[in-house]
Each structure stands twice: as structure tokens, then as C-alpha cells.
Design a protein around this motif. Structure first.
Motif, mmCIF file in Angstrom:
data_model
loop_
_atom_site.group_PDB
_atom_site.id
_atom_site.type_symbol
_atom_site.label_atom_id
_atom_site.label_comp_id
_atom_site.label_asym_id
_atom_site.label_seq_id
_atom_site.Cartn_x
_atom_site.Cartn_y
_atom_site.Cartn_z
ATOM 1 N N ARG A 99 -45.049 10.393 69.081
ATOM 2 C CA ARG A 99 -45.171 10.817 70.480
ATOM 3 C C ARG A 99 -45.689 9.651 71.309
ATOM 4 N N GLU A 100 -45.013 9.362 72.391
ATOM 5 C CA GLU A 100 -45.314 8.162 73.171
ATOM 6 C C GLU A 100 -46.760 8.116 73.645
ATOM 7 N N ASP A 101 -47.326 9.263 74.062
ATOM 8 C CA ASP A 101 -48.687 9.243 74.580
ATOM 9 C C ASP A 101 -49.725 9.057 73.467
ATOM 10 N N LYS A 102 -49.303 9.139 72.199
ATOM 11 C CA LYS A 102 -50.212 8.934 71.069
ATOM 12 C C LYS A 102 -49.950 7.604 70.358
ATOM 13 N N ASP A 103 -49.040 6.806 70.886
ATOM 14 C CA ASP A 103 -48.685 5.533 70.259
ATOM 15 C C ASP A 103 -49.723 4.470 70.600
ATOM 16 N N THR A 104 -50.531 4.102 69.616
ATOM 17 C CA THR A 104 -51.557 3.065 69.811
ATOM 18 C C THR A 104 -51.067 1.710 69.325
ATOM 19 N N LYS A 105 -49.755 1.584 69.183
ATOM 20 C CA LYS A 105 -49.097 0.323 68.813
ATOM 21 C C LYS A 105 -49.634 -0.227 67.487
ATOM 22 N N SER A 106 -50.189 -1.430 67.467
ATOM 23 C CA SER A 106 -50.624 -2.042 66.201
ATOM 24 C C SER A 106 -51.783 -1.289 65.552
ATOM 25 N N LYS A 107 -52.478 -0.432 66.307
ATOM 26 C CA LYS A 107 -53.598 0.330 65.745
ATOM 27 C C LYS A 107 -53.164 1.701 65.206
ATOM 28 N N TYR A 108 -51.875 2.011 65.338
ATOM 29 C CA TYR A 108 -51.391 3.336 64.920
ATOM 30 C C TYR A 108 -51.609 3.572 63.425
ATOM 31 N N THR A 109 -51.618 2.499 62.648
ATOM 32 C CA THR A 109 -51.825 2.606 61.195
ATOM 33 C C THR A 109 -53.179 3.228 60.845
ATOM 34 N N LEU A 110 -54.153 3.109 61.742
ATOM 35 C CA LEU A 110 -55.498 3.618 61.464
ATOM 36 C C LEU A 110 -55.576 5.135 61.586
ATOM 37 N N THR A 160 -44.488 -6.549 67.827
ATOM 38 C CA THR A 160 -45.748 -5.818 67.663
ATOM 39 C C THR A 160 -45.805 -5.052 66.348
ATOM 40 N N LEU A 161 -44.650 -4.545 65.900
ATOM 41 C CA LEU A 161 -44.626 -3.616 64.765
ATOM 42 C C LEU A 161 -43.726 -4.114 63.641
ATOM 43 N N SER A 162 -43.855 -5.348 63.256
ATOM 44 C CA SER A 162 -43.004 -5.901 62.208
ATOM 45 C C SER A 162 -43.448 -5.407 60.832
ATOM 46 N N GLY A 163 -42.558 -5.535 59.864
ATOM 47 C CA GLY A 163 -42.916 -5.250 58.472
ATOM 48 C C GLY A 163 -42.096 -4.184 57.806
ATOM 49 N N GLY A 164 -41.643 -3.181 58.562
ATOM 50 C CA GLY A 164 -40.905 -2.077 57.954
ATOM 51 C C GLY A 164 -39.409 -2.321 57.915
ATOM 52 N N PRO A 165 -38.663 -1.440 57.232
ATOM 53 C CA PRO A 165 -37.210 -1.582 57.183
ATOM 54 C C PRO A 165 -36.573 -1.298 58.535
ATOM 55 N N VAL A 166 -35.464 -1.944 58.808
ATOM 56 C CA VAL A 166 -34.816 -1.808 60.120
ATOM 57 C C VAL A 166 -33.333 -1.447 59.963
ATOM 58 N N TYR A 167 -33.026 -0.654 58.948
ATOM 59 C CA TYR A 167 -31.633 -0.284 58.725
ATOM 60 C C TYR A 167 -31.023 0.409 59.939
ATOM 61 N N VAL A 168 -31.724 1.414 60.481
ATOM 62 C CA VAL A 168 -31.171 2.159 61.617
ATOM 63 C C VAL A 168 -31.026 1.242 62.830
ATOM 64 N N LYS A 169 -31.973 0.378 63.027
ATOM 65 C CA LYS A 169 -31.885 -0.601 64.117
ATOM 66 C C LYS A 169 -30.626 -1.456 63.976
ATOM 67 N N MET A 171 -44.441 0.591 57.468
ATOM 68 C CA MET A 171 -44.619 0.639 56.014
ATOM 69 C C MET A 171 -43.347 0.213 55.290
ATOM 70 N N TYR A 172 -43.559 -0.405 54.099
ATOM 71 C CA TYR A 172 -42.415 -0.778 53.278
ATOM 72 C C TYR A 172 -42.721 -0.610 51.787
ATOM 73 N N TYR A 173 -43.945 -0.283 51.442
ATOM 74 C CA TYR A 173 -44.261 -0.050 50.040
ATOM 75 C C TYR A 173 -43.718 1.311 49.616
ATOM 76 N N GLY A 174 -43.192 1.369 48.396
ATOM 77 C CA GLY A 174 -42.591 2.597 47.913
ATOM 78 C C GLY A 174 -43.543 3.768 47.880
ATOM 79 N N PHE A 175 -44.773 3.542 47.420
ATOM 80 C CA PHE A 175 -45.729 4.652 47.350
ATOM 81 C C PHE A 175 -46.116 5.129 48.740
ATOM 82 N N ALA A 187 -51.960 0.626 51.360
ATOM 83 C CA ALA A 187 -50.604 0.515 51.900
ATOM 84 C C ALA A 187 -50.483 -0.745 52.744
ATOM 85 N N ASP A 188 -49.268 -1.270 52.834
ATOM 86 C CA ASP A 188 -49.027 -2.358 53.766
ATOM 87 C C ASP A 188 -49.314 -1.869 55.174
ATOM 88 N N SER A 189 -48.996 -0.590 55.428
ATOM 89 C CA SER A 189 -49.346 0.076 56.688
ATOM 90 C C SER A 189 -49.158 1.572 56.487
#
Length: 588
Positions: free
Chosen positions: A224-235, A161-170, A80-84, A72-74
Motif C-alpha cells: 500500500r502506497e501510504d505504508k511504503d517506507t521505501k528502504s526501511k520497509y524491510t524493518l 532504492t530497492l535493488s536486490g530482488g528478482p525482476v522477472y515481471v519488470k 528479497m531473493y533468498y529461498g527461505f 534474510a537478505d531483506s
């Protein structure tokens, strides 16, 4: 899902060998199931997962085995932005609303997920109110709250920090970009209110008929904010769904196990049948196909379809294990108007008429593996698709080139003897390369001399997505693919055709369309709250795009998809561009 995007943007990897025991299994399968017959191979039958459910079952247990040739891209739902990846994310993430677990077109109907019901819409379509279900829990047993949903959505604003995904709602909630995101502004976005742990209210500056479609994207999952590891969240994303991450090694493997705090009574959309979900990533697509046929894996993670050798073997010896879904993607050529002579509509039309569409279809793998010849730019899975909109007669005369009309258009554009141009194509897509060669051969016959320039597909956003680079390299034609981010004309067409989406980098409006009639058509369709009326308006926008000759549509993509004998509850879902609905699959 943009170009995979093809989603809109996607890829994968992985490799292995066959044991003597599996050889025995294969031989037994061949003896029982037969060869090239309609149901050959012992599967549920050819196309058993198209518009119906193959091996319908609610049996739990076992390990569902994916294999892919691209990670995955993430796995971070925000990035994430890949369809799968969108499809797979439903194993471990939930949204306020999501898609109907049903085959085909029925799947695009939205259903409540974390919410008790679909939105209560008020204020002329500008206010959306939701109440959350009781008993919703994170993987550690703590309750999922409206504040968690708000926080997850707000991460879209953290583009540094978290670029790459769709931002329609934003873009819908904060069109002027005033909010700085949860890492810089702890006060939160005023457009989203959470008056209680169970209530969330969205205030839109302007009505948008697709707002709930946007909310159904994994991008709008709770975090959840206390579980947000920012750029490492993908792992290791923190799960709100039926499964959670057990282990992940990028580009090699991923394993999900059950989330014991997920409560089936709160989730009518996910069957969650397997005990475990395992992904293996390799690099060779031919090896992937061998492993699928040999029984080492159940299905392709990337859903891009089998390669030539694999699909020939599958169709000949194991046809009962094959589906041929209509994907949501289209292959096309765009004509950047910044590159002469394609600022002239007649030069663009000459290239459209001069292309032998049948030869392109054949180059892509024929009707089964390449898809149907596309007379216009709106794919069949997008509401508003009109197969009769064939302004250039692409379906006439066996879909061959119309040499006479091509030469007539060349004369009108002041190039009676033709002209030279360069066609840019991804070197990472074999079918695209073959399509480019077919276009080159057919246009040569009408005097348009095409030079093919193959570029690294992984660098597409900075090459063909950079208008200055396109102009400097003289790319008069750009061959690419596209599919909907969500199943509507807005989720599909805005990035391709709206003037606001002409970007300095990462541009997808390759033709540089700046057409007031098209923009106005989008504005009217987006503001329409009735989906059927909106679809009619998007069909009119598509007609205007074709009338302008900005694009040369090639094929509505189809693929040969492997479905293992072990798979149960397999069906092709239009909500996921014709791919299997991953989260409802089971195994025997």
C-alpha cells in the motif's frame, strides 16, 4: 531462488544453552522413542515429511519456533531473493496466485490466492486478467485493492532504492526499461491496468508461458502506497497475510503475531495454525543443531541442512525427527570461456571426464547429505529433468573418473601433458571447499593441475560475478550452486545459460555462454503456453548446454533436515525447492 539462492543466495545466525528441564525432556524422549531405529527419537518417522504430511493436524495455537544462522537478505518482498525468505514471506504477504499446499511435485500447481481464479488469458497469451476476491483486508482492516497490487509490483522498477530482488515481471512487461518506477513516475505503468478496485489486467509485449509462475513470487505482493517506507520497509512490512510483524531486530530475532483482519474464508492456501511465529538468529551452525536436537527450536529457518556432528547425532539417536528431502539445488563447476584453455571445448570435456564424481559426492556428505551424482544440469524438481541425459557417462563405473577419455580430450585440445588452472570456490561453504579438494585430487591424475582460490562467498557477485575479475584472476573453473527462482526451466536456466544474461557485474552466466541454439531454444520454450510441452523444450536446452561442455554438474543437493516432535502438518514442497511449506506448519 538463486544461489539460495544456495536461492539462489542465503545466510543466517544465532546461539544458547540447555536448561535442566529440557535435559529431562530429552531423556524422556530417548526412553520412549528408542535410538537409531527407523523411527527412533519419537518423531513421526524417518522421511515422514517426504511426499506425505508428517503429523497432519489442523489444531491451532502455540508458538512456532525457527532458528537460523543467517538473516534474510531483506524481509521487504520486493528486495528479497533468498529461498527461505520467499517461503517465510507467505506468513505476511499474499499474491494473485500461489502454490498448492501439498507435498512434493503436486505443490508446484498454481492456485488462486488474492484472485478469484487463475488468469483469464487472451490475445495469444499476451493479456492476463484477474478479478479479486471479496473481503480482502490489510492488517489495519482497510480493503486490499487492485491498485495496491499494481503498486507493489511497480516497486521492482525502483532499482536505485530497492535493488536486490528478482525482476522477472519488470523485464517481461517493460523490456525496454521505459518506466521509471513509482517514486519517479506517479503516472504508473501502462502495461498494468486497474479498471476497478477489484480488477487488474496485464498486457505483455510477447507471450510468456511462465508469467503466472512469476506472479506467484513474493516480489509481486501488494504494497500500500501510504505504508511504503521505501528502504526501511524491510524493518516492518505491512501485512496482507495471516500474520504481521510484532518486533524485529536484524540478525537477532523476529516475531510475528496474528493479523486479526486476515479472513480464513478468503485464503484456502494457508492454514495459519500457530498463534505466534518466532525466529531466533545466531552465528554458529553447530550450536543451531544442538538447539534443534535439544528442543529449543522446531526447525531451521535457512533449510540448509544439519552440520556433520548434528546430522550424525540426529540419524543415530533421533531418526524419527529427520527428513532427507531432494532440494531444487545443484552443485556445479562452470568453465569461463574467457580463461584459457577453456575456450576450447575439448579442454572443458577433459576436466568433465577427469573428475571423480563419487569422490566429490563423498566430500559433500555422501548420498544423504550431499545428494545424488548429477549427470546433467537440470535438477529433479524442475519440469524437464531427464535422469537419462548422461552424455559423459557420469553414472557409469561407480561414478568414477574416465581417465582414458580425459586424456583423449586433452590430446584433442592440444594439451596432451595437461595444463594448469585455478578453481574459485566460496570459503563460506564447507561442502564446496571439500568438493574443490576432491576435484583437485582427481584432475591431478589426468595432468590437470588445479590451484584452489577461496573467496569470500558474501562478495561472490563482485568476484566470480564480474567477468573482468574472473579473467584477471585466471579462474578457469568456478564452483557454485544454483536453484530455481520459480519451478520452470526459465526460472532456473535463463540466468545461467542465456547470452542476454552475461552481465558486467552480478553475472551468473559464469561460462559466458553465447550460443544461438540455446538462446533460440529458450525463446521457443518461453513462448510455449502448454507447461508439458515447455518442459520438453527446456530439456532440449539442457542437452545443448551439456553438449557444449560448459558445465561440470556435481550433485543434485540433498540435506538432512530436522523436524521437531512438536511440528504438525510438515511436508517437503517442490514449490519451495524441497523445503517445508512454512505457512502451513503447526505445533502440538
Amino acid at each position: 531462488m538463486r544461489v539460495q539462492r544456495i536461492s539462489s543466495r542465503s545466510r543466517r545466525r544465532r546461539a544458547a544453552a540447555l536448561s535442566a528441564g529440557l535435559v529431562g525432556v530429552l531423556l524422556t524422549t530417548a526412553a520412549c522413542g528408542g535410538g537409531a531405529g527407523e523411527d527412533g527419537g519419537g518423531g513421526a518417522g524417518y522421511n515422514a515429511g517426504i511426499n506425505k504430511v508428517a503429523n497432519a493436524s489442523d489444531k491451532k495455537g502455540g508458538t512456532l519456533k525457527f532458528i537460523g544462522v543467517q538473516d534474510a537478505d531483506s524481509w521487504d518482498t520486493t528486495r528479497m531473493y533468498y529461498g527461505f525468505a520467499f517461503d517465510f514471506a507467505r506468513f505476511y504477504s499474499r499474491q494473485l496466485v500461489s502454490y498448492t499446499p501439498a507435498p512434493g511435485q503436486k505443490s508446484i500447481e498454481l492456485q488462486p490466492d488474492l484472485a478469484k481464479s487463475k488468469a483469464k488469458v487472451s490475445d495469444g497469451g499476451k493479456t492476463y486478467t484477474y478479478e479479486l476476491k471479496d473481503g480482502l483486508k490489510w492488517e489495519d482492516g482497510k480493503p486490499i485493492t487492485s491498485q495496491d497490487i499494481k503498486y507493489g509490483i511497480q516497486r521492482q522498477w525502483a532499482q536505485k532504492t530497492l535493488s536486490g530482488g528478482p525482476v522477472y515481471v519488470k523485464d517481461v512487461l517493460d523490456p525496454d526499461g521505459k518506466y521509471k518506477g513509482p517514486y519517479e513516475d506517479k503516472g504508473g505503468l501502462d502495461a498494468i491496468e486497474t479498471p476497478s478496485d477489484k480488477k487488474i489486467v496485464f498486457h505483455l509485449p510477447e507471450a510468456n508461458g511462465d508469467f503466472e509462475q512469476m506472479l506467484a513470487m513474493p516480489t509481486n505482493s501488494p504494497v500500500r502506497e501510504d505504508k511504503d517506507t521505501k528502504s526501511k520497509y524491510t524493518l516492518k512490512p505491512f501485512s496482507s497475510g495471516p500474520y504481521k510483524f510484532e518486533s524485529y531486530t536484524p540478525n537477532k530475532s523476529l516475531t510475528l503475531v496474528r493479523n486479526k483482519h486476515w479472513d480464513r474464508s478468503t485464503d484456502k492456501l494457508r492454514k495459519a495454525l500457530p498463534d505466534k511465529v518466532r525466529v531466533t538468529l545466531i552465528t554458529n551452525p553447530d550450536e543451531r543443531d544442538k538447539r534443534l536436537i535439544n528442543g529449543d527450536a522446531d526447525l531451521d529457518l535457512n533449510q540448509r541442512g544439519m552440520e556433520v556432528q548434528g546430522r550424525q547425532t540426529a540419524l543415530k539417536q533421533h531418526k524419527g525427527n529427520v527428513d532427507n528431502p531432494q532440494s531444487g539445488f545443484i552443485s556445479y563447476v562452470a568453465f569461463p570461456q574467457s580463461v584459457k584453455p577453456f575456450e576450447n571445448i575439448h579442454c572443458r570435456k577433459a576436466a568433465i571426464y577427469g573428475t571423480d564424481h563419487k569422490s566429490v559426492q563423498t566430500a559433500r556428505g555422501g548420498p544423504l547429505a550431499g545428494g545424488a551424482v548429477a549427470p546433467n544440469m537440470l535438477p529433479p524438481v524442475v519440469p524437464g529433468h531427464d535422469p537419462k541425459d548422461d552424455q559423459y557417462g557420469m553414472l557409469e563405473n561407480g561414478s568414477g573418473a574416465n581417465v582414458a577419455k580425459a586424456k583423449d580430450e586433452l590430446a584433442k585440445c592440444g594439451k596432451p601433458d595437461g595444463f594448469k588452472t585455478t578453481l574459485a570456490v566460496r570459503n563460506t561453504d564447507k561442502a564446496d571447499m571439500k568438493s574443490a579438494e576432491a576435484i583437485q585430487a582427481s584432475l591431478k591424475k589426468v595432468g590437470i593441475r588445479v590451484e584452489i582460490d577461496a573467496f569470500d562467498g558474501a562478495q561472490g557477485s563482485s568476484i566470480v560475478g564480474n567477468p573482468d575479475t574472473v579473467k584477471r584472476k585466471g579462474y578457469g573453473m568456478v564452483l557454485y550452486g544454483w536453484g530455481p527462482d520459480f519451478p520452470s526451466g526459465q526460472g532456473y536456466g535463463v540466468p545461467l545459460w542465456h547470452s542476454d544474461y552475461i552481465l558486467d557485474n552480478g553475472n551468473n552466466n559464469y561460462a559466458l555462454i553465447d550460443d544461438k541454439k540455446i538462446d533460440k531454444g529458450f525463446d521457443e520454450a518461453i513462448a510455449e503456453l502448454d507447461p508439458d510441452k515447455a518442459a520438453e523444450k527446456y530439456a532440449e536446452v539442457n542437452k545443448e548446454v551439456m553438449k557444449g561442455g560448459y558445465y561440470l554438474p556435481l550433485t543434485y543437493l540433498k540435506v538432512i533436515q530436522w523436524r521437531s516432535e512438536r511440528l504438525t502438518n510438515a511436508y517437503s514442497s517442490d514449490a519451495f525447492s524441497g523445503w517445508y511449506d512454512f505457512v502451513n506448519l503447526g505445533v502440538k
